[in-house]
Motif scaffolding. Structure first.
Motif, short mmCIF file in Angstrom:
data_model
loop_
_atom_site.label_atom_id
_atom_site.label_comp_id
_atom_site.label_asym_id
_atom_site.label_seq_id
_atom_site.Cartn_x
_atom_site.Cartn_y
_atom_site.Cartn_z
N ALA A 1 1.04 -0.89 0.28
CA ALA A 1 -0.08 0.24 0.44
C ALA A 1 0.53 1.00 -0.43
CB ALA A 1 -0.33 0.02 1.41
N TYR A 2 2.28 0.93 -0.26
CA TYR A 2 3.23 2.38 0.16
C TYR A 2 4.53 2.11 -0.23
CZ TYR A 2 1.39 3.55 5.11
OH TYR A 2 0.66 3.95 5.97
N LYS A 3 3.92 1.42 -2.06
CA LYS A 3 5.11 1.17 -2.70
C LYS A 3 5.17 2.82 -3.73
CE LYS A 3 8.10 -1.59 -4.23
NZ LYS A 3 8.06 -0.42 -5.92
N ARG A 4 3.98 3.25 -3.84
CA ARG A 4 3.95 4.31 -4.83
C ARG A 4 4.89 4.80 -3.78
NH1 ARG A 4 -0.16 7.04 -8.54
NH2 ARG A 4 0.61 9.61 -9.19
N ARG A 5 4.34 5.67 -3.01
CA ARG A 5 4.75 6.69 -1.81
C ARG A 5 6.00 6.17 -1.85
NH1 ARG A 5 0.96 8.02 2.73
NH2 ARG A 5 0.26 5.44 2.34
N GLN A 6 6.81 5.48 -1.16
CA GLN A 6 7.58 5.29 -1.72
C GLN A 6 9.06 5.55 -2.35
OE1 GLN A 6 8.21 1.20 0.62
NE2 GLN A 6 10.10 0.89 -0.68
N ASP A 7 8.25 4.54 -2.87
CA ASP A 7 9.01 5.53 -4.81
C ASP A 7 9.50 6.64 -5.36
OD1 ASP A 7 9.63 2.62 -5.39
OD2 ASP A 7 8.24 2.23 -6.64
N LYS A 8 7.80 7.58 -4.49
CA LYS A 8 8.26 9.15 -4.74
C LYS A 8 9.56 10.20 -3.87
CE LYS A 8 7.49 12.92 -6.89
NZ LYS A 8 5.95 13.37 -6.76
N GLN B 1 11.18 5.69 -14.40
CA GLN B 1 9.79 4.56 -13.73
C GLN B 1 9.28 4.55 -13.57
OE1 GLN B 1 10.47 1.12 -14.74
NE2 GLN B 1 9.38 0.72 -14.24
N TYR B 2 9.10 5.83 -12.27
CA TYR B 2 8.25 6.06 -11.97
C TYR B 2 7.02 6.57 -12.53
CZ TYR B 2 4.94 8.85 -7.87
OH TYR B 2 3.84 8.92 -7.42
N LEU B 3 6.90 7.03 -14.03
CA LEU B 3 5.90 7.21 -14.77
C LEU B 3 5.07 6.57 -15.04
CD1 LEU B 3 8.04 11.06 -16.32
CD2 LEU B 3 5.62 10.82 -14.89
N ALA B 4 6.13 5.10 -15.32
CA ALA B 4 5.65 4.10 -16.75
C ALA B 4 4.62 3.27 -15.24
CB ALA B 4 6.50 3.72 -17.59
N ASP B 5 5.04 3.53 -14.02
CA ASP B 5 4.20 2.32 -13.01
C ASP B 5 2.97 3.21 -12.72
OD1 ASP B 5 6.58 0.50 -13.25
OD2 ASP B 5 7.65 1.32 -11.51
N TYR B 6 3.30 4.27 -12.24
CA TYR B 6 1.42 4.80 -11.46
C TYR B 6 0.96 5.85 -12.84
CZ TYR B 6 4.94 2.86 -8.25
OH TYR B 6 4.96 1.92 -7.23
N VAL B 7 1.81 6.85 -13.27
CA VAL B 7 1.08 8.22 -13.69
C VAL B 7 0.30 8.27 -15.27
CG1 VAL B 7 1.48 10.33 -14.19
CG2 VAL B 7 2.78 9.15 -12.41
N THR B 8 -0.53 8.19 -14.79
CA THR B 8 -1.44 7.95 -16.19
C THR B 8 -1.82 10.11 -16.52
OG1 THR B 8 -3.65 8.29 -15.30
CG2 THR B 8 -2.40 5.69 -16.12
#
Length: 408
Positions: A352-359, A380-387
């Motif tokens: 549940a914290y993976k996105r915040r952790q990566d940022k 990688q963050y853009l590819a994984d999370y951001v639409t």
């Protein structure tokens, strides 16, 4: 609903003396150990439990065949919080005979053993004893009391499942209790809390409303409804509930906390800070957590970090605490401290914290001057999370472009 052992023990002791008169009846003629037994009963009635226990032990040593000696001794041991020995005393009474008096003694003994196991937090054994007591068709005037204990035992089991993260099993238990014992505000409230933990906000809201309809007027229940409404984006209704909570007069620390959270949610930060500070000084950890959130909202990151450290010292080791500590330390310029808490967050491995952790990691790389690493991780963050529909879309791409220009 999970009552403390001391409180449960006191509750039992107050009710037991009257029950004894009903259970034990009276004998006639002289019996071995009778004088010691009568002195024990007298001492028990005065609350002199250690003295009473000594008398009952003497009576049993003189005559180990009297059921009432063991019954009284068992309840005296409960008053002394010696639950294991109490259960053993009750179990000495139970006989496989069909005589009326034996069956009455068996029912009393099963009830006593159930109470002892319940207070010892051995809920499964307690339920087994209470079920056995209800199967005996004597002393039916005790059945309501036994069923009441069964509800409490089930509630304690439910709380254990909840604490262990077995939410579905806990919820199924709530369903069974509501089916077997009727609609209860406490059970609706507990099931609502379970739905909230699972993120099923519509179901939680329905159960909070059911608890309120069943007579639950606690601030905490209204607060639960408020949280469910906020999660569902029903702002106008949430504002009405917040205002209702803030206008209530709290009757204890739990309600002071609920009122403070309501004040916090409607932006009355001065009132919230006063209540949170009062409760934090009394050692209420949840208040300390909300005090940290208030400081973060005011960008007082040093004070927020101090509150979070207190929580950590008290044994809180959640991913949320580690994340917030890292953020606060970064804001105060303590990059090395932030890295330490990032590592702790990473070790939790909570999806549940993976996105915040990566940022957070990208920000740490920037603070350490590793722009190439930050640029690579941002890509990688853009590819994984951001639409394109993501609320962070524009800001994230600006950050990416900034890092690209720095690297080039």
């Amino acid at each position: 609903m999970n009552v403390g052992i001391l409180a449960k023990s006191q509750k039992c002791c107050f009710a037991l003396t009257a029950v004894f008169l009903l259970l034990l009846g009276c004998g006639c003629g002289f019996r071995t150990g009778e004088k010691e037994y009568e002195r024990g009963v007298e001492a028990y009635g005065k609350g002199a439990y250690r003295e009473a226990a000594q008398y009952f032990e003497q009576a049993i040593s003189e005559n180990g065949d009297r059921a009432e000696y063991y019954l009284y001794y068992g309840f005296t041991l409960i008053a002394l919080a010696d639950y294991t020995k109490a259960a053993q005393s009750f179990e000495r009474v139970i006989l496989d005979k069909e005589f009326d008096m034996v069956q009455e003694n068996n029912k009393s003994a099963y009830r006593g053993a159930g109470i002892a196991y319940y207070l010892a937090e051995e809920e499964e054994k307690a339920l087994s004893c209470f079920y056995a007591a209800l199967q005996i068709p004597y002393l039916q005037e005790l059945d309501e009391d036994i069923r009441s204990y069964m509800v409490q035992v089930n509630a304690a089991l439910l709380e254990r499942y909840r604490a262990q993260g077995e939410l579905a099993q806990a919820r199924e238990m709530c369903d069974g209790l509501l089916r077997d014992y009727g609609e209860s505000a406490d059970l609706f409230r507990m099931r609502a809390d379970l739905w909230m933990e699972e993120g099923a906000y519509e179901a939680a809201l329905a159960d909070f409303d059911a608890a309120i309809a069943a007579g639950d007027t606690r601030m905490g229940t209204l607060l639960g409804k408020l949280m469910a409404l906020q999660a569902l984006g029903r702002g106008e209704e949430a504002a009405e509930v917040s205002a209702a909570i803030a206008a209530m007069e709290p009757s204890g620390d739990e309600e002071v906390l609920a009122g403070a959270i309501a004040s916090f949610s409607i932006g009355d930060y001065d009132a919230a800070a006063k209540s949170f500070g009062y409760l934090a000084d009394k050692g209420v950890l949840q208040a300390r957590y909300y005090l940290a959130q208030l400081y973060i909202g005011q960008e007082a990151y040093g004070q927020a970090a101090q509150s979070l450290r207190v929580l950590e010292q008290k044994g809180v080791n959640s991913a949320e605490l580690y994340y917030q500590m890292a953020v606060c330390l970064l804001a105060t310029g303590d990059t090395s401290g932030a890295v330490q808490y990032y590592r702790k967050l990473e070790e939790k491995q909570e999806q549940a914290y993976k996105r915040r952790q990566d940022k957070l990691y990208i920000t740490l790389l920037e603070k350490q001057g590793d722009y190439a690493g930050a640029y690579e991780r941002m890509e990688q963050y853009l590819a994984d999370y951001v639409t394109p529909q993501d609320a962070e879309y524009e800001e994230a791409h600006k950050e990416y472009e900034f890092l690209r220009q720095v690297v080039e």
